[in-house]
Design a protein around this motif. Structure first.
Motif, short mmCIF file in Angstrom:
data_model
loop_
_atom_site.label_atom_id
_atom_site.label_comp_id
_atom_site.label_asym_id
_atom_site.label_seq_id
_atom_site.Cartn_x
_atom_site.Cartn_y
_atom_site.Cartn_z
N ALA A 1 7.61 -6.94 -6.65
CA ALA A 1 8.14 -6.52 -7.94
C ALA A 1 7.03 -6.07 -8.88
O ALA A 1 7.18 -5.07 -9.60
CB ALA A 1 8.94 -7.66 -8.57
N MET A 2 5.91 -6.79 -8.92
CA MET A 2 4.84 -6.40 -9.84
C MET A 2 4.20 -5.09 -9.41
O MET A 2 3.70 -4.32 -10.23
CB MET A 2 3.79 -7.51 -9.95
N THR A 3 4.24 -4.79 -8.10
CA THR A 3 3.62 -3.57 -7.61
C THR A 3 4.46 -2.34 -7.91
O THR A 3 3.93 -1.30 -8.33
CB THR A 3 3.38 -3.67 -6.09
N CYS A 4 5.77 -2.44 -7.72
CA CYS A 4 6.61 -1.25 -7.91
C CYS A 4 7.07 -1.08 -9.35
O CYS A 4 7.39 0.03 -9.78
CB CYS A 4 7.79 -1.27 -6.96
N GLY A 5 7.08 -2.18 -10.13
CA GLY A 5 7.55 -2.08 -11.51
C GLY A 5 6.70 -1.17 -12.36
O GLY A 5 7.20 -0.46 -13.23
N LYS A 6 5.41 -1.13 -12.09
CA LYS A 6 4.52 -0.31 -12.92
C LYS A 6 4.69 1.19 -12.65
O LYS A 6 4.18 2.02 -13.42
CB LYS A 6 3.06 -0.72 -12.69
N PHE A 7 5.44 1.54 -11.59
CA PHE A 7 5.68 2.95 -11.28
C PHE A 7 7.08 3.39 -11.69
O PHE A 7 7.54 4.47 -11.29
CB PHE A 7 5.48 3.21 -9.79
N GLY A 8 7.77 2.55 -12.46
CA GLY A 8 9.06 2.95 -12.97
C GLY A 8 10.24 2.63 -12.09
O GLY A 8 11.36 3.10 -12.36
N ALA A 9 10.04 1.85 -11.04
CA ALA A 9 11.17 1.40 -10.23
C ALA A 9 12.07 0.52 -11.09
O ALA A 9 11.61 -0.10 -12.06
CB ALA A 9 10.67 0.63 -9.01
N ILE A 10 13.37 0.47 -10.74
CA ILE A 10 14.30 -0.32 -11.55
C ILE A 10 14.59 -1.69 -10.95
O ILE A 10 15.15 -2.56 -11.62
CB ILE A 10 15.62 0.44 -11.78
N ALA A 11 14.22 -1.91 -9.68
CA ALA A 11 14.45 -3.20 -9.03
C ALA A 11 13.73 -3.21 -7.69
O ALA A 11 13.27 -2.16 -7.19
CB ALA A 11 15.93 -3.46 -8.82
N ALA A 12 13.63 -4.41 -7.12
CA ALA A 12 13.06 -4.55 -5.78
C ALA A 12 13.92 -5.52 -4.97
O ALA A 12 14.37 -6.55 -5.50
CB ALA A 12 11.63 -5.07 -5.85
N GLU B 1 0.84 -1.21 0.00
CA GLU B 1 0.00 0.00 0.00
C GLU B 1 0.87 1.25 0.00
O GLU B 1 0.54 2.26 -0.64
CB GLU B 1 -0.93 0.00 1.21
N GLU B 2 1.98 1.21 0.72
CA GLU B 2 2.89 2.36 0.74
C GLU B 2 3.49 2.59 -0.64
O GLU B 2 3.68 3.74 -1.06
CB GLU B 2 3.99 2.16 1.77
N VAL B 3 3.79 1.52 -1.35
CA VAL B 3 4.28 1.65 -2.72
C VAL B 3 3.26 2.40 -3.58
O VAL B 3 3.61 3.33 -4.33
CB VAL B 3 4.58 0.26 -3.33
N GLU B 4 2.01 2.00 -3.48
CA GLU B 4 0.95 2.65 -4.26
C GLU B 4 0.87 4.14 -3.92
O GLU B 4 0.64 4.97 -4.80
CB GLU B 4 -0.40 1.98 -3.97
N SER B 5 1.06 4.48 -2.66
CA SER B 5 0.94 5.88 -2.25
C SER B 5 2.11 6.73 -2.74
O SER B 5 1.98 7.94 -2.94
CB SER B 5 0.83 5.98 -0.73
#
Length: 467
Positions: A189-200, A147-151
């Motif tokens: 990984a699937m949650t942060c990848g869509k926001f342009g993160a480069i790795a998790a 949820e924090e990733v989404e925010s």
């Protein structure tokens, strides 16, 4: 008329008393016989058990058994031959196509703080893509939840997301602690990848503070290929250190490199053996665990222990001269760790053949001291199972309660089947789960044998009383 009436009442009372005594006598006889059988199971397992010797070979001669690997294929042949050598009534292999993910070379990771380089213990998560050949470097954003990733959304672009939610150590049952944070490993990984993160990178799923990273399955779901990012587990000791240094320098950069890959699916097998029922051969009680394991250790607790205990259940029946009324089937499921395809294939084929499964028991919680069983069943059957507590309590099987059966047997779930999970003590399980520390030397022979006898006792009671 009064004396005659009194005589009739006395006769009725006498007949009723005799009937009650007879019923009580039968009940006592049944309970006594059950006690004898259970005691014999434990005596046999503790003085003439084979589960520990089997596990020694599986762990030390074959080793880690990730689906699609040569070790997995060797374990299948070993399990099939062992069942044949034990003279089970039937032994066969069930075709299953499994995913084939390979770790590649040992992973590398580090970060620099105040001109000091800190090497970091990491391991790729199962199913992850590789980093570029030169590795990947970026600033780190620490988060506690999906949820924090989404925010944070666009703030993650170009960053390495560090999931650092630890186990909640207030949970007495460590599986609850695991369940409370494993979502970050599976979906991080699937949650942060869509926001342009480069790795998790994800804190290892353990309550131990050590330098052994714990792998496990992750998923990209249905995100686009260009949104998939490499992901790895970081040891808890390293996670604490990184978190501490980030507080002092939020712009420090983290580097890691991994060369894992996903190969084409491979043909594989569930290994199945059974003792045919003497009265109800078409009614099946399944007992099993999963034959595959992660590749870092040798998979002794997860789930070599469950495999050898399940085969030992049938052997204990045979050694004690017990011919089951129902068919008792032992299944060594393949691909529980990163696909569950063995469990799904077994259930699909059972439904296609219209097999009548009345109960299933899974051992997939390690080879530790027995504590009891969880069950998923109807209220009527629940009362029956709870009535066995006094019989099983002398063997420390006090925890018999509603709960999860097991991942591999889960696909069998229906209104007519009772699913059981064998539950040993859980306090040490996540010290070893999916880590290089899951090795044969961590298994206690007596605890493993007590577990096999416990499972045999439950299967015997199911075979005796379940309709």
């Amino acid at each position: 008329m009064k004396p005659v009436f009194t005589l009739i009442v006395l006769l009725i009372a006498l007949i009723s008393c005799n009937n009650n005594n007879t019923s009580k006598s039968i009940e006592n006889k049944v309970n006594k016989q059950d006690s004898i059988v259970v005691k014999n199971f434990f005596n046999t397992a503790l003085t003439n058990g084979q589960s520990y010797q089997w596990l020694d070979y599986l762990s030390n001669e074959i080793g880690g058994r990730l689906s699609g690997s040569p070790e997995s294929a060797a374990a299948i042949l070993w399990g099939e031959q062992l069942m044949k050598d034990l003279n089970f009534d039937k032994v066969w292999l069930q075709d299953v196509m499994v995913p084939h993910w390979s770790r590649g070379e040992k992973e590398e990771a580090s970060f620099t703080f105040n001109n000091t380089k800190y090497d970091v213990a990491i391991c790729a998560l199962g199913g992850s893509i590789a980093t570029p050949t030169e590795g990947i470097t970026g600033e780190v954003i620490e988060v506690q939840s999906l949820e924090e990733v989404e925010s944070l959304a666009e703030k993650l672009r170009g960053k390495i997301v560090f999931f650092n939610r630890p186990f909640d150590d207030t949970h007495i049952q460590t599986f609850k602690a695991y369940g409370g944070c494993v979502d970050q490993r599976y979906a991080g990984a699937m949650t942060c990848g869509k926001f342009g993160a480069i790795a998790a990178i994800v804190r290892s799923m353990t309550n131990s503070i050590d330098d052994y990273p714990h792998t496990g399955a992750m998923s990209y779901g249905d995100i686009a290929e260009n949104e998939k990012v490499p992901t790895a587990a970081i040891s808890t000791k390293a996670a604490n250190l990184l978190s501490e240094k980030l507080k002092e320098n939020p712009t420090l950069k983290f580097y890691f490199k991994q060369s894992c890959s996903t190969l084409p699916d491979e043909p594989s097998y569930n290994v199945i053996g059974e003792l045919t029922g003497s009265e109800f051969p078409d009614e099946i009680i399944t007992v099993g665990g999963h034959l595959d394991s992660w590749d870092l250790g040798d998979g002794s607790h997860d789930d070599g222990a469950g495999i050898v205990q399940s085969m030992e259940v049938l052997r204990l029946f045979m050694l004690n001269g017990i011919k089951p009324k129902h068919t008792i089937r032992c299944v060594l499921f393949i691909n529980e760790e990163n696909g569950l395809r063995g469990g799904k294939k077994y259930a699909d084929e059972a439904k296609a053949k219209k097999e009548n499964h009345i109960a299933a028991l899974e051992s997939d919680s390690g080879g530790f001291t027995p504590r009891g069983f969880t069950f998923d069943t109807s209220n009527e059957n629940a009362n029956l199972f709870l009535s066995w507590k006094p019989l099983l309590a002398p063997y420390s099987l006090n925890e018999i309660e509603k709960g999860h059966g097991g991942a591999d047997i889960g696909p069998l779930k229906s209104e007519t089947i009772s699913l059981f999970g064998y539950r040993p003590d859980s306090q040490r399980y996540f010290d070893y789960h999916h880590a290089a520390t899951d090795t044969f030397d961590k298994v206690n022979k007596r605890e493993l044998e007590l577990g096999a006898a416990s499972m045999a006792s439950l299967v015997y009671l199911l075979d005796t009383y379940l309709n």
